[in-house]
Each structure stands twice: as structure tokens, then as C-alpha cells.
Design an enzyme around this catalytic site. Structure first.
Site, PDB file in Angstrom:
ATOM      1  N   LYS A 178       4.523 106.941  59.147  1.00  0.00           N
ATOM      2  CA  LYS A 178       5.633 107.453  59.962  1.00  0.00           C
ATOM      3  C   LYS A 178       6.387 108.564  59.241  1.00  0.00           C
ATOM      4  CE  LYS A 178       5.645 103.464  62.755  1.00  0.00           C
ATOM      5  NZ  LYS A 178       6.057 103.045  64.075  1.00  0.00           N
ATOM      6  N   PHE A 193      11.974 100.036  60.491  1.00  0.00           N
ATOM      7  CA  PHE A 193      11.829  98.606  60.247  1.00  0.00           C
ATOM      8  C   PHE A 193      10.352  98.254  60.419  1.00  0.00           C
ATOM      9  CE2 PHE A 193      15.517  95.701  59.748  1.00  0.00           C
ATOM     10  CZ  PHE A 193      16.457  96.679  59.464  1.00  0.00           C
ATOM     11  N   ASP A 232       4.304  98.401  71.996  1.00  0.00           N
ATOM     12  CA  ASP A 232       3.342  99.455  71.661  1.00  0.00           C
ATOM     13  C   ASP A 232       2.658 100.008  72.907  1.00  0.00           C
ATOM     14  OD1 ASP A 232       3.696  99.474  68.869  1.00  0.00           O
ATOM     15  OD2 ASP A 232       2.600  97.586  68.714  1.00  0.00           O
ATOM     16  N   LYS A 245       3.338 101.939  56.519  1.00  0.00           N
ATOM     17  CA  LYS A 245       4.178 102.555  57.575  1.00  0.00           C
ATOM     18  C   LYS A 245       5.050 103.676  57.023  1.00  0.00           C
ATOM     19  CE  LYS A 245       4.121  98.884  60.846  1.00  0.00           C
ATOM     20  NZ  LYS A 245       4.576  97.611  61.273  1.00  0.00           N
ATOM     21  N   LYS A 265       5.353  93.290  94.303  1.00  0.00           N
ATOM     22  CA  LYS A 265       4.959  92.145  93.491  1.00  0.00           C
ATOM     23  C   LYS A 265       3.469  91.850  93.687  1.00  0.00           C
ATOM     24  CE  LYS A 265       5.781  87.287  92.739  1.00  0.00           C
ATOM     25  NZ  LYS A 265       6.233  86.035  93.330  1.00  0.00           N
ATOM     26  N   ASN A 288       8.961  91.299  74.185  1.00  0.00           N
ATOM     27  CA  ASN A 288       8.730  90.507  72.973  1.00  0.00           C
ATOM     28  C   ASN A 288       9.991  89.725  72.633  1.00  0.00           C
ATOM     29  OD1 ASN A 288      10.448  92.141  71.107  1.00  0.00           O
ATOM     30  ND2 ASN A 288       8.983  93.734  71.688  1.00  0.00           N
ATOM     31  N   PRO A 339       5.185 106.135  73.443  1.00  0.00           N
ATOM     32  CA  PRO A 339       5.494 107.097  72.376  1.00  0.00           C
ATOM     33  C   PRO A 339       6.066 106.374  71.166  1.00  0.00           C
ATOM     34  CG  PRO A 339       7.116 107.242  74.154  1.00  0.00           C
ATOM     35  CD  PRO A 339       6.045 106.311  74.630  1.00  0.00           C
ATOM     36  N   ASP A 340       5.755 106.852  69.979  1.00  0.00           N
ATOM     37  CA  ASP A 340       6.327 106.285  68.754  1.00  0.00           C
ATOM     38  C   ASP A 340       7.653 107.014  68.487  1.00  0.00           C
ATOM     39  OD1 ASP A 340       7.063 105.733  66.073  1.00  0.00           O
ATOM     40  OD2 ASP A 340       5.010 105.075  65.665  1.00  0.00           O
ATOM     41  N   ILE A 341       8.753 106.324  68.757  1.00  0.00           N
ATOM     42  CA  ILE A 341      10.074 106.972  68.712  1.00  0.00           C
ATOM     43  C   ILE A 341      10.420 107.389  67.282  1.00  0.00           C
ATOM     44  CG2 ILE A 341      12.529 106.644  69.233  1.00  0.00           C
ATOM     45  CD1 ILE A 341      11.542 104.412  71.247  1.00  0.00           C
TER      46      ILE A 341
END
Ligand code: CTP
Length: 405
Positions: free
Chosen positions: A350, A332, A286, A346, A296, A217, A314-316
Site C-alpha cells: 500500500k 490497519f 474487498d 501491506k 428482492k 463483516n 477500490p482500495d481506498i
């Protein structure tokens, strides 16, 4: 947007030069300090004038250089008192082996050492930037003098290691002008996080599809790197886990480079509980391709496009927040719309005490940002500013919450 004040504005710095080839860097240092908002009074020893002329230093600092304690132009004939009473800091760069020896002994036989000894020690800090040959730096007498100068309250900046003017390689180079300026800026920051350990994630992650392609991203990492710098300046010990970004590591910050979300997770989780604060600024992907193609992926001539199955990363942040001895967690939220609502959602999902929301598309890659702090007590906007100024404000907010939590 109101322009942030320059980091050294209102500060008056006495810049002392003792004799050393690194004097050539001090010309640039005057520019760095004045660009950062400081007023600079240059003081040179006799030996320093062998390496660079007072004319150069006067032109750059826009003030006559002080050269002698016998300068009759001072109405009270006390240059050492006048100079040291005006100063917010005395920075000696370069500080030669001989000059450090004089400081260690409290000798005062010329203007620069005289004003160092005459300074009000509680109010006017002394910073020394050593510059010398590596053998001179390593000499037991120099090391003893450096330790004594430190014990008497001086701060030592550097030295760096590397190529030396004499052709040798080792410790003893003076820090670069920009590094010295950053050190001085950091020196003046309030030590709100002294003794605290911060773990910070920053940048994007890169999820490989095959050996040459991947999903990533537009996160630049600038906000996370700015927070790492601001936290370090505030006295914290900082570990920065960085995704693939091209940014210099802030001074005195320990950096761990990772690529994928899984690697970021594996770098963060074992370290998290040993930290007081975890700040998750990374834009973690995500999803990742469920399988990695070893080779390749090639077009096969049929116009058929490849399709990928994705699997969730995984959601750190959530994983750190679930630890029994978790640090204070700051998340964030990069959103494109309904920023406050998504941030509050969130905060609950979280299970963290503070979410810092921003407008993802507007901030990715930019030097500016606007932050919205969302916690159980409400919301507070930090108005649009450069990311380092915002990071310093966020550090204040985190320090305040640590004191009350
Ligand atoms: N985060 C994380 N690990 C992930 C995803 C997100 O640590 N796998 C952290 C981010 O660093 C950030 C916070 O969680 O501090 C929110 O990230 P964001 O991408 O805004 O939210 P998501 O949880 O991915 O939710 P959504 O994509 O629905 O907005």
C-alpha cells in the site's frame, strides 16, 4: 493485562455550582467525575442551595461542601486561597448568566467567584458550563460577558440546544453530566495534534446484493471511533467517515455516514489532500456483487441457489497513498495469522509509512485490543488494553512521527 489508569486519576477538581435548575445535573456530574478517578470538592453559591441541598452534594463527593468565605473551620480563614491552590481545575456547572457576569467583571463578593479570581491563573484553569434560558444566553450582555471571560482565559463548555426547563426550546441548556466529564477528560489531554487535520475511516462496509441483503463483516467501528475521539482530544480537527455502525459520534468530530466501499471511497478521496493524516481503520469489503438486483431475489421453488459474480472494490488507502500531496497515511491490518509478516507486506503493497496490525477475529466487536505497529524502523507492540487507551497511545505515536517526518 494491566488496568489502564482512570482518565482523571490524580486530578483534584473544584466543582462550583451557581444558581440554576441545571444544579440537578451536577449531582450526577460528581458521580461521573469520581468514577473517572477525580477527587471533587464542591463549592456552592447561596442561589445554588435553593436548587439542590449541600447534603446531597456532600454525600456524593464525600467531602463537606464549601459555602462561605467566612467559614471559621478553615485554620487560616482563607477558604478561597486553600481551595484554589489545591485544584487542578475549577469547573463551574451550572454557570448562570449572573455568575458569568461576575467572572467577566472580576467581582468576588462570595466564595465561588472569589476563588475563581484568587486562583493561580497559569496553573489552575477555569471551565464554565453555562446554563440558562435561551433569551438570557442570547442577550448581548451575556454574550459580551462570555467573550470577556474567554479573553481572560476561561474555557466555555457548551451550552447545548434543546428543551429548556421553562418550556422554551433553544440554546442555553447545560451539557449533560457525562458530556461535561468527557470535556474535562479531553481538556487534560496533551494537545499533541493541535492544528492538525485528521481523516479517519471506521466500521465495516455494506455491499448490497438486493434491496434487503448484502455482504458485510463483523467490524464494530469501535477502534476507529476511539481514534477519532483521542485525536480530537489531542487538539486535532477530525473528520470520521463511518460505515454502518451504531456508535455515538465522539464530541466535536465531523461524521460522514456511508454504506458501501465505493461511497467510502467517494467521501474520502476528494477530502484526503486537505488533511495532515489519514487513518484507515475501516474493514472495507474487498468485493461487491457485480450487479445489484433491483428487487428482492426470491426462491423460485426449484431448489436452485442464486450465484453472484463479484467485482473488486477500490482500495481506498492505496488510492490516498498515491495522491501527489498525500497526507501521512496509517493503515490497519486485521489478520487471523502471521500478523507481523502480513503487516509488513501491506506496508510495502500500500506504500504507507505505518501499518497498525491486530488480530481481526479477536478484536472485532471487543472493547479490548492489542496493536502491533509496523514501520520501516521495526515493530512495536501496544499491549492489550481498552481501545480508547490504545487510541491515545497511537495518537502519541502518530504525533511523534509527524514531527520527525
Ligand atoms: N483498505 C482500504 N480499502 C480497501 C481495502 C482495505 O482502504 N478496499 C484499507 C483498510 O482500511 C486497512 C488496510 O487497507 O487500513 C488493510 O486492510 P485489510 O482488509 O487488512 O487488507 P486488504 O488490503 O483487504 O488485504 P487482504 O484482504 O489480503 O488482507
Amino acid at each position: 493485562m494491566s488496568a489502564a489508569p482512570l482518565p482523571l486519576s490524580g486530578r483534584h477538581v473544584v466543582l462550583g455550582l451557581s444558581g440554576g435548575i441545571a444544579c440537578y445535573k451536577s449531582a450526577e456530574l460528581v458521580r461521573e467525575l469520581t468514577k473517572a478517578g477525580a477527587s471533587v470538592q464542591v463549592v456552592m453559591t447561596d442561589a445554588a442551595t435553593q436548587f439542590i441541598t449541600p447534603v446531597t452534594m456532600q454525600a456524593l463527593s464525600n467531602r463537606p461542601v464549601a459555602l462561605s468565605q467566612w467559614d471559621a473551620r478553615e485554620p487560616n480563614n482563607m477558604a478561597h486561597i486553600n481551595l484554589s491552590r489545591e485544584a487542578d481545575a475549577i469547573l463551574v456547572a451550572p454557570a448562570s448568566a449572573d455568575f458569568i457576569a461576575k467572572i467577566a467583571q472580576g467581582r468576588a463578593d462570595e466564595l465561588l467567584s472569589l476563588l475563581c479570581v484568587a486562583r493561580p491563573i497559569e496553573r489552575c484553569p477555569l471551565l464554565l458550563a453555562p446554563a440558562m434560558n435561551r433569551e438570557m444566553w442570547a442577550h448581548p450582555a451575556t454574550q459580551r460577558n462570555v467573550a470577556q471571560a474567554q479573553a481572560d482565559g476561561a474555557t466555555i463548555l457548551g451550552p447545548a440546544a434543546g428543551d429548556q426547563a421553562c418550556g422554551e426550546i433553544g440554546d442555553g441548556r447545560m451539557l449533560e453530566a457525562a458530556e461535561l466529564c468527557d470535556e474535562l477528560i479531553a481538556f487534560f489531554q496533551p494537545k499533541l495534534l493541535a492544528g492538525r487535520k485528521l481523516l479517519i475511516t471506521a466500521g465495516p462496509t455494506f455491499e448490497a446484493i438486493d434491496p434487503v441483503r448484502g455482504i458485510t463483516n463483523l467490524s464494530s467501528g469501535k477502534m476507529g471511533f476511539a481514534i477519532a475521539r483521542a485525536a480530537q482530544e489531542a487538539g486535532a480537527e477530525v473528520t470520521l467517515v463511518a460505515g454502518p455502525v451504531h456508535l455515538p459520534t465522539p464530541r466535536h468530530v465531523q461524521r460522514i455516514d456511508v454504506k458501501s466501499a465505493q461511497q467510502m471511497h467517494d467521501a474520502v478521496l476528494p477530502r484526503a489532500a486537505a488533511h495532515d493524516v489519514f487513518v484507515a481503520t475501516a474493514a472495507v469489503a474487498d468485493w461487491r456483487p457485480a450487479t445489484l438486483a433491483e428487487q428482492k431475489i426470491k426462491k423460485d421453488g426449484t431448489k436452485r441457489v442464486p450465484s453472484f459474480e463479484l467485482t473488486e472494490n477500490p482500495d481506498i488507502l492505496a488510492a490516498v497513498a498515491r495522491l501527489p500531496d498525500r497526507p501521512y497515511c496509517v493503515g490497519f491490518a486485521a489478520e487471523s495469522h502471521d500478523i507481523a509478516r502480513h503487516a509488513r507486506e501491506k506496508l510495502a503493497r500500500k506504500n504507507v509509512p505505518l501499518i497498525v496490525a491486530n488480530h481481526g477475529p479477536a478484536t472485532f466487536g471487543s472493547d479490548l485490543n492489542t496493536l502491533l505497529l509496523v514501520d520501516a524502523d521495526g515493530e512495536r507492540e501496544l499491549a492489550t488494553a481498552d481501545k480508547l487507551s490504545l487510541a491515545r497511545e497511537l495518537v502519541r505515536e502518530i504525533a511523534r512521527r509527524l514531527q520527525t517526518s
